[in-house]
Design a protein around this motif. Structure first.
Motif, PDB file in Angstrom:
ATOM      1  N   LEU A   1      45.601  39.636  38.121  1.00 53.69           N
ATOM      2  CA  LEU A   1      46.819  39.819  38.910  1.00 53.69           C
ATOM      3  C   LEU A   1      46.800  41.173  39.624  1.00 53.69           C
ATOM      4  CD1 LEU A   1      49.586  38.590  39.655  1.00 53.69           C
ATOM      5  CD2 LEU A   1      50.528  39.750  37.638  1.00 53.69           C
ATOM      6  N   THR A   2      46.373  42.207  38.923  1.00 55.74           N
ATOM      7  CA  THR A   2      46.295  43.544  39.521  1.00 55.74           C
ATOM      8  C   THR A   2      45.292  43.581  40.661  1.00 55.74           C
ATOM      9  OG1 THR A   2      46.896  44.590  37.419  1.00 55.74           O
ATOM     10  CG2 THR A   2      45.790  45.977  39.049  1.00 55.74           C
ATOM     11  N   ILE A   3      44.119  42.988  40.445  1.00 53.91           N
ATOM     12  CA  ILE A   3      43.074  43.005  41.470  1.00 53.91           C
ATOM     13  C   ILE A   3      43.512  42.232  42.710  1.00 53.91           C
ATOM     14  CG2 ILE A   3      40.779  42.093  42.021  1.00 53.91           C
ATOM     15  CD1 ILE A   3      40.506  44.638  40.567  1.00 53.91           C
ATOM     16  N   LEU A   4      44.165  41.101  42.528  1.00 51.65           N
ATOM     17  CA  LEU A   4      44.640  40.334  43.684  1.00 51.65           C
ATOM     18  C   LEU A   4      45.645  41.141  44.500  1.00 51.65           C
ATOM     19  CD1 LEU A   4      45.031  36.776  42.102  1.00 51.65           C
ATOM     20  CD2 LEU A   4      43.287  37.520  43.726  1.00 51.65           C
ATOM     21  N   HIS A   5      46.519  41.856  43.819  1.00 50.77           N
ATOM     22  CA  HIS A   5      47.456  42.732  44.532  1.00 50.77           C
ATOM     23  C   HIS A   5      46.692  43.808  45.318  1.00 50.77           C
ATOM     24  CE1 HIS A   5      51.524  41.531  43.502  1.00 50.77           C
ATOM     25  NE2 HIS A   5      51.181  41.358  42.242  1.00 50.77           N
ATOM     26  N   LEU A   6      45.688  44.401  44.683  1.00 47.78           N
ATOM     27  CA  LEU A   6      44.983  45.524  45.304  1.00 47.78           C
ATOM     28  C   LEU A   6      44.130  45.092  46.495  1.00 47.78           C
ATOM     29  CD1 LEU A   6      43.921  47.551  42.134  1.00 47.78           C
ATOM     30  CD2 LEU A   6      45.712  48.118  43.777  1.00 47.78           C
ATOM     31  N   ILE A   7      43.429  43.959  46.382  1.00 47.74           N
ATOM     32  CA  ILE A   7      42.578  43.556  47.502  1.00 47.74           C
ATOM     33  C   ILE A   7      43.392  42.983  48.654  1.00 47.74           C
ATOM     34  CG2 ILE A   7      40.585  43.166  46.002  1.00 47.74           C
ATOM     35  CD1 ILE A   7      40.970  40.175  46.354  1.00 47.74           C
ATOM     36  N   SER A   8      44.676  42.727  48.413  1.00 45.49           N
ATOM     37  CA  SER A   8      45.558  42.278  49.492  1.00 45.49           C
ATOM     38  C   SER A   8      46.022  43.435  50.372  1.00 45.49           C
ATOM     39  CB  SER A   8      46.792  41.572  48.908  1.00 45.49           C
ATOM     40  OG  SER A   8      46.436  40.424  48.188  1.00 45.49           O
ATOM     41  N   ARG A   9      45.838  44.661  49.885  1.00 42.48           N
ATOM     42  CA  ARG A   9      46.337  45.826  50.617  1.00 42.48           C
ATOM     43  C   ARG A   9      45.414  46.200  51.769  1.00 42.48           C
ATOM     44  NH1 ARG A   9      47.363  50.570  46.354  1.00 42.48           N
ATOM     45  NH2 ARG A   9      45.088  50.542  46.523  1.00 42.48           N
ATOM     46  N   ASP A  10      46.003  46.718  52.828  1.00 39.80           N
ATOM     47  CA  ASP A  10      45.210  47.253  53.932  1.00 39.80           C
ATOM     48  C   ASP A  10      44.405  48.450  53.434  1.00 39.80           C
ATOM     49  OD1 ASP A  10      46.236  45.404  55.702  1.00 39.80           O
ATOM     50  OD2 ASP A  10      47.832  46.733  56.424  1.00 39.80           O
ATOM     51  N   GLY A  11      43.147  48.515  53.855  1.00 36.93           N
ATOM     52  CA  GLY A  11      42.298  49.640  53.487  1.00 36.93           C
ATOM     53  C   GLY A  11      41.662  49.537  52.122  1.00 36.93           C
ATOM     54  N   ALA A  12      41.859  48.418  51.435  1.00 35.79           N
ATOM     55  CA  ALA A  12      41.278  48.260  50.095  1.00 35.79           C
ATOM     56  C   ALA A  12      39.759  48.186  50.169  1.00 35.79           C
ATOM     57  CB  ALA A  12      41.827  47.001  49.434  1.00 35.79           C
ATOM     58  N   ASP A  13      39.093  48.820  49.216  1.00 38.46           N
ATOM     59  CA  ASP A  13      37.638  48.719  49.095  1.00 38.46           C
ATOM     60  C   ASP A  13      37.354  47.474  48.253  1.00 38.46           C
ATOM     61  OD1 ASP A  13      34.904  48.959  48.544  1.00 38.46           O
ATOM     62  OD2 ASP A  13      34.989  51.148  48.494  1.00 38.46           O
ATOM     63  N   VAL A  14      37.309  46.336  48.915  1.00 40.40           N
ATOM     64  CA  VAL A  14      37.247  45.050  48.213  1.00 40.40           C
ATOM     65  C   VAL A  14      35.962  44.921  47.399  1.00 40.40           C
ATOM     66  CG1 VAL A  14      37.279  42.548  48.499  1.00 40.40           C
ATOM     67  CG2 VAL A  14      38.700  43.976  49.969  1.00 40.40           C
ATOM     68  N   GLU A  15      34.858  45.386  47.946  1.00 44.27           N
ATOM     69  CA  GLU A  15      33.578  45.268  47.242  1.00 44.27           C
ATOM     70  C   GLU A  15      33.582  46.087  45.948  1.00 44.27           C
ATOM     71  OE1 GLU A  15      28.777  45.670  48.061  1.00 44.27           O
ATOM     72  OE2 GLU A  15      30.181  46.766  49.342  1.00 44.27           O
ATOM     73  N   LEU A  16      34.047  47.324  46.017  1.00 42.76           N
ATOM     74  CA  LEU A  16      34.045  48.177  44.827  1.00 42.76           C
ATOM     75  C   LEU A  16      35.080  47.699  43.804  1.00 42.76           C
ATOM     76  CD1 LEU A  16      32.205  50.509  44.165  1.00 42.76           C
ATOM     77  CD2 LEU A  16      34.013  52.091  44.840  1.00 42.76           C
ATOM     78  N   LEU A  17      36.204  47.191  44.271  1.00 48.99           N
ATOM     79  CA  LEU A  17      37.185  46.606  43.355  1.00 48.99           C
ATOM     80  C   LEU A  17      36.597  45.392  42.635  1.00 48.99           C
ATOM     81  CD1 LEU A  17      40.430  46.883  45.500  1.00 48.99           C
ATOM     82  CD2 LEU A  17      40.110  47.884  43.229  1.00 48.99           C
ATOM     83  N   THR A  18      35.765  44.646  43.332  1.00 51.70           N
ATOM     84  CA  THR A  18      35.105  43.495  42.714  1.00 51.70           C
ATOM     85  C   THR A  18      34.159  43.935  41.608  1.00 51.70           C
ATOM     86  OG1 THR A  18      35.282  42.167  44.723  1.00 51.70           O
ATOM     87  CG2 THR A  18      33.574  41.526  43.152  1.00 51.70           C
ATOM     88  N   ARG A  19      33.388  45.009  41.856  1.00 56.87           N
ATOM     89  CA  ARG A  19      32.511  45.531  40.805  1.00 56.87           C
ATOM     90  C   ARG A  19      33.331  46.007  39.597  1.00 56.87           C
ATOM     91  NH1 ARG A  19      29.430  43.934  44.425  1.00 56.87           N
ATOM     92  NH2 ARG A  19      29.959  42.089  43.212  1.00 56.87           N
ATOM     93  N   SER A  20      34.461  46.651  39.863  1.00 55.80           N
ATOM     94  CA  SER A  20      35.339  47.096  38.773  1.00 55.80           C
ATOM     95  C   SER A  20      35.854  45.906  37.979  1.00 55.80           C
ATOM     96  CB  SER A  20      36.526  47.884  39.333  1.00 55.80           C
ATOM     97  OG  SER A  20      36.120  49.080  39.941  1.00 55.80           O
ATOM     98  N   PHE A  21      36.243  44.861  38.697  1.00 56.64           N
ATOM     99  CA  PHE A  21      36.745  43.659  38.035  1.00 56.64           C
ATOM    100  C   PHE A  21      35.664  43.035  37.158  1.00 56.64           C
ATOM    101  CE2 PHE A  21      37.362  39.089  37.773  1.00 56.64           C
ATOM    102  CZ  PHE A  21      38.678  38.997  37.359  1.00 56.64           C
ATOM    103  N   GLU A  22      34.446  42.941  37.680  1.00 58.83           N
ATOM    104  CA  GLU A  22      33.352  42.317  36.926  1.00 58.83           C
ATOM    105  C   GLU A  22      33.127  43.015  35.586  1.00 58.83           C
ATOM    106  OE1 GLU A  22      30.493  40.780  40.608  1.00 58.83           O
ATOM    107  OE2 GLU A  22      30.337  42.832  39.869  1.00 58.83           O
ATOM    108  N   ILE A  23      32.968  44.332  35.619  1.00 58.12           N
ATOM    109  CA  ILE A  23      32.637  45.047  34.388  1.00 58.12           C
ATOM    110  C   ILE A  23      33.802  45.013  33.405  1.00 58.12           C
ATOM    111  CG2 ILE A  23      33.317  47.331  35.280  1.00 58.12           C
ATOM    112  CD1 ILE A  23      30.262  46.626  33.033  1.00 58.12           C
ATOM    113  N   ARG A  24      35.035  45.023  33.908  1.00 58.72           N
ATOM    114  CA  ARG A  24      36.202  44.976  33.026  1.00 58.72           C
ATOM    115  C   ARG A  24      36.397  43.582  32.427  1.00 58.72           C
ATOM    116  NH1 ARG A  24      40.264  49.435  34.819  1.00 58.72           N
ATOM    117  NH2 ARG A  24      38.909  50.755  36.081  1.00 58.72           N
ATOM    118  N   LEU A  25      36.166  42.549  33.226  1.00 55.14           N
ATOM    119  CA  LEU A  25      36.293  41.190  32.693  1.00 55.14           C
ATOM    120  C   LEU A  25      35.229  40.927  31.631  1.00 55.14           C
ATOM    121  CD1 LEU A  25      37.860  38.497  32.932  1.00 55.14           C
ATOM    122  CD2 LEU A  25      36.094  37.744  34.537  1.00 55.14           C
ATOM    123  N   LEU A  26      34.013  41.412  31.871  1.00 58.51           N
ATOM    124  CA  LEU A  26      32.958  41.272  30.866  1.00 58.51           C
ATOM    125  C   LEU A  26      33.340  41.993  29.577  1.00 58.51           C
ATOM    126  CD1 LEU A  26      29.792  41.789  33.099  1.00 58.51           C
ATOM    127  CD2 LEU A  26      30.485  39.657  31.994  1.00 58.51           C
TER     128      LEU A  26
END
Length: 251
Positions: free
Chosen positions: A117-142
């Motif tokens: 839920l947090t990541i979806l909110h963040l990548i919806s924002r203008d200027g979001a670093d979507v690629e780096l947020l994805t890497r953060s999501f991956e390691i945290r979900l693991l």
């Protein structure tokens, strides 16, 4: 009781019959659930907007023998910022598929729900670093799923890995030192700084991810580490990951 209420994110929505869809939901209260939404493909359906992929909605579900069914639903957040942008919707599709693949049905996991839920909110924002947020999501979900790679000590001998070049093996579960580099056939070497950024992404405030400056070469290395590791431990390559590779990563 046969009826129960959940707040959930729609991970997947696929056609069942002409007017029906099968939903995969990640709920705050009950973890991952599969449910059928009858009649939602009809233009007149009031449920239609609330069952789209990535929607965060409130559901009243009826417990069935094989599949639960959607009795009522109402959208809470549609993340409209995702839907008009190819980059964002492509990454959101990947995040949803990864969450689906790493989650077990009926296993209550509030951490994974709130992370997504947090990541979806963040990548919806203008200027979001979507690629780096994805890497953060991956390691945290693991980490939540108990699959996080070892990033400090060698998985072979247990000593801290402090060299400037660090080996990484998906099959053995993390970093390896020079002495143990023959431990597996899939060991690949990366600059120490790349592994340090991966460790940072696990702890850094997600809302401040754009403050981390990562050059393109290191981004490529981070993606390589995570994609190889995820594919090995999930025992498959996610369809959305393959799509992202074809779309963006031709090296």
């Amino acid at each position: 009781m046969k009826l129960y209420k959940v707040d959930a994110i729609v991970l997947r929505s696929r056609e069942m019959r002409d007017a029906d869809r099968i939903l995969t939901l990640l709920s705050r209260q009950k973890g991952k659930i599969k449910a059928v939404a009858h009649g939602v493909n009809k233009p007149s359906s009031r449920k239609r907007g609330a069952v789209q992929p990535f929607c965060y909605s409130s559901f009243l579900l009826y417990r069935g023998r094989e599949l639960d069914s959607v009795n009522q639903c109402e959208g809470i957040e549609a993340f409209s910022g995702l839907r008009a942008d190819l980059d964002r919707i492509s990454y959101a599709s990947y995040l949803a598929e990864l969450t689906d693949s790493a989650s077990m049905e009926d296993q209550i996991d509030g951490e994974a729900f709130f992370l997504l839920l947090t990541i979806l909110h963040l990548i919806s924002r203008d200027g979001a670093d979507v690629e780096l947020l994805t890497r953060s999501f991956e390691i945290r979900l693991l980490d939540i799923a108990g699959l996080r790679p070892h990033l400090d000590n060698c998985v072979g001998c247990g000593v801290p890995v402090e060299s400037e070049t660090v080996g990484f093996s998906s099959s053995t579960g993390g970093v390896v030192c020079g002495r143990c580099s023959g431990i597996a056939g899939d060991v690949k070497f990366f600059p120490r700084g790349t592994v340090e950024i991966l460790k940072l992404l696990l702890k850094w405030d997600l809302k401040k991810t754009e403050r981390i400056k990562v050059p393109p070469r290191v981004r490529q290395q981070l993606r390589q580490i995570m994609q190889n590791y995820i594919s090995y431990h999930l025992e498959k390559k996610l369809a959305t990951a393959l799509f992202l590779e074809k779309l963006y990563y031709h090296y």
